[in-house]
Design a protein around this motif. Sequence first.
Motif, PDB file in Angstrom:
ATOM      1  N   PHE A 139      28.828  28.173  13.934  1.00 17.93           N
ATOM      2  CA  PHE A 139      27.891  27.432  13.245  1.00 17.93           C
ATOM      3  C   PHE A 139      27.724  26.105  12.705  1.00 17.93           C
ATOM      4  CE2 PHE A 139      27.319  25.886   8.552  1.00 17.93           C
ATOM      5  CZ  PHE A 139      26.508  26.611   7.946  1.00 17.93           C
ATOM      6  N   LEU A 140      29.170  25.283  13.687  1.00 12.52           N
ATOM      7  CA  LEU A 140      29.329  23.996  13.146  1.00 12.52           C
ATOM      8  C   LEU A 140      28.493  23.117  14.365  1.00 12.52           C
ATOM      9  CD1 LEU A 140      32.817  23.903  12.227  1.00 12.52           C
ATOM     10  CD2 LEU A 140      31.316  23.099  10.915  1.00 12.52           C
TER      11      LEU A 140
ATOM     12  N   GLY B 242      24.733  23.155  13.772  1.00 19.47           N
ATOM     13  CA  GLY B 242      24.262  21.932  12.628  1.00 19.47           C
ATOM     14  C   GLY B 242      24.272  21.124  13.187  1.00 19.47           C
ATOM     15  N   ASN B 243      25.593  21.166  13.862  1.00 15.97           N
ATOM     16  CA  ASN B 243      25.233  19.731  15.203  1.00 15.97           C
ATOM     17  C   ASN B 243      24.049  19.187  15.399  1.00 15.97           C
ATOM     18  OD1 ASN B 243      28.044  19.281  13.418  1.00 15.97           O
ATOM     19  ND2 ASN B 243      29.145  19.027  15.483  1.00 15.97           N
ATOM     20  N   ILE B 244      23.813  20.198  16.388  1.00  8.86           N
ATOM     21  CA  ILE B 244      22.434  20.364  17.361  1.00  8.86           C
ATOM     22  C   ILE B 244      21.474  20.220  16.396  1.00  8.86           C
ATOM     23  CG2 ILE B 244      21.094  21.822  18.771  1.00  8.86           C
ATOM     24  CD1 ILE B 244      24.261  22.876  19.688  1.00  8.86           C
ATOM     25  N   THR B 245      21.023  20.899  15.799  1.00  5.26           N
ATOM     26  CA  THR B 245      19.125  20.509  14.554  1.00  5.26           C
ATOM     27  C   THR B 245      19.709  19.427  14.373  1.00  5.26           C
ATOM     28  OG1 THR B 245      20.317  22.823  13.849  1.00  5.26           O
ATOM     29  CG2 THR B 245      18.408  21.760  12.106  1.00  5.26           C
TER      30      THR B 245
ATOM     31  N   HIS C 137      16.734  14.123  19.103  1.00  2.33           N
ATOM     32  CA  HIS C 137      17.503  14.041  20.606  1.00  2.33           C
ATOM     33  C   HIS C 137      17.851  15.623  20.502  1.00  2.33           C
ATOM     34  CE1 HIS C 137      20.361  12.049  22.888  1.00  2.33           C
ATOM     35  NE2 HIS C 137      20.805  13.411  22.357  1.00  2.33           N
ATOM     36  N   LYS C 138      18.079  16.242  21.622  1.00  2.17           N
ATOM     37  CA  LYS C 138      18.689  17.488  22.013  1.00  2.17           C
ATOM     38  C   LYS C 138      19.790  17.451  22.257  1.00  2.17           C
ATOM     39  CE  LYS C 138      17.220  22.207  24.995  1.00  2.17           C
ATOM     40  NZ  LYS C 138      18.519  22.054  23.395  1.00  2.17           N
ATOM     41  N   LEU C 139      20.834  18.062  21.977  1.00  2.00           N
ATOM     42  CA  LEU C 139      21.753  17.948  22.712  1.00  2.00           C
ATOM     43  C   LEU C 139      22.430  19.333  23.378  1.00  2.00           C
ATOM     44  CD1 LEU C 139      24.129  16.849  18.939  1.00  2.00           C
ATOM     45  CD2 LEU C 139      23.671  15.249  20.972  1.00  2.00           C
TER      46      LEU C 139
ATOM     47  N   VAL D  88      28.756  20.345  25.456  1.00  2.00           N
ATOM     48  CA  VAL D  88      29.463  19.236  25.925  1.00  2.00           C
ATOM     49  C   VAL D  88      29.680  19.568  23.832  1.00  2.00           C
ATOM     50  CG1 VAL D  88      28.641  16.998  24.951  1.00  2.00           C
ATOM     51  CG2 VAL D  88      27.811  18.079  26.781  1.00  2.00           C
ATOM     52  N   VAL D  89      28.795  19.604  23.382  1.00  2.00           N
ATOM     53  CA  VAL D  89      29.156  20.317  21.898  1.00  2.00           C
ATOM     54  C   VAL D  89      29.818  20.667  20.765  1.00  2.00           C
ATOM     55  CG1 VAL D  89      27.637  20.225  19.171  1.00  2.00           C
ATOM     56  CG2 VAL D  89      26.770  19.159  21.264  1.00  2.00           C
ATOM     57  N   GLY D  90      29.970  21.665  22.137  1.00  2.00           N
ATOM     58  CA  GLY D  90      31.072  23.527  21.156  1.00  2.00           C
ATOM     59  C   GLY D  90      31.929  22.847  21.498  1.00  2.00           C
TER      60      GLY D  90
END
Length: 115
Positions: A19-20, A23-26, A34-36, A40-42
């Motif tokens: 979920f987090l 949310g960060n990607i959104t 900017h597409k994350l 990397v984000v996970g």
Amino acid sequence: MVLAPVPTVREATLDDARFLMEGNITMAMESESHKLDEAVVGPGVEAVLRDPSKGRFFIAEVDGEQAAQLLITFEWSDWRLISSFQEAPIKPAMSLVSNSAPHIKYQRGSDVVLG
């Protein structure tokens, strides 16, 4: 006037990592176009969840459903006397907003509750 339901706010756990991350990607796409990369984000989200010295995530739930997230990092601003707050709404028209004020504002559509 009809008030929106008051959210329940709790500290995030590893179970909230997906979920987090979403949310960060959104938030990056909405705010900066900017597409994350999930790859990397996970791990970045999990690093914060596993090490509270990096920051703390909080989840707002409405009627038991995840609605928004808040990340508090420990980047100090000596000229504003605040820590860094980052907010990422996940559901359309739902937002938790935080700044140097000691309250959280919850908004759903045009209804607002201060708490």
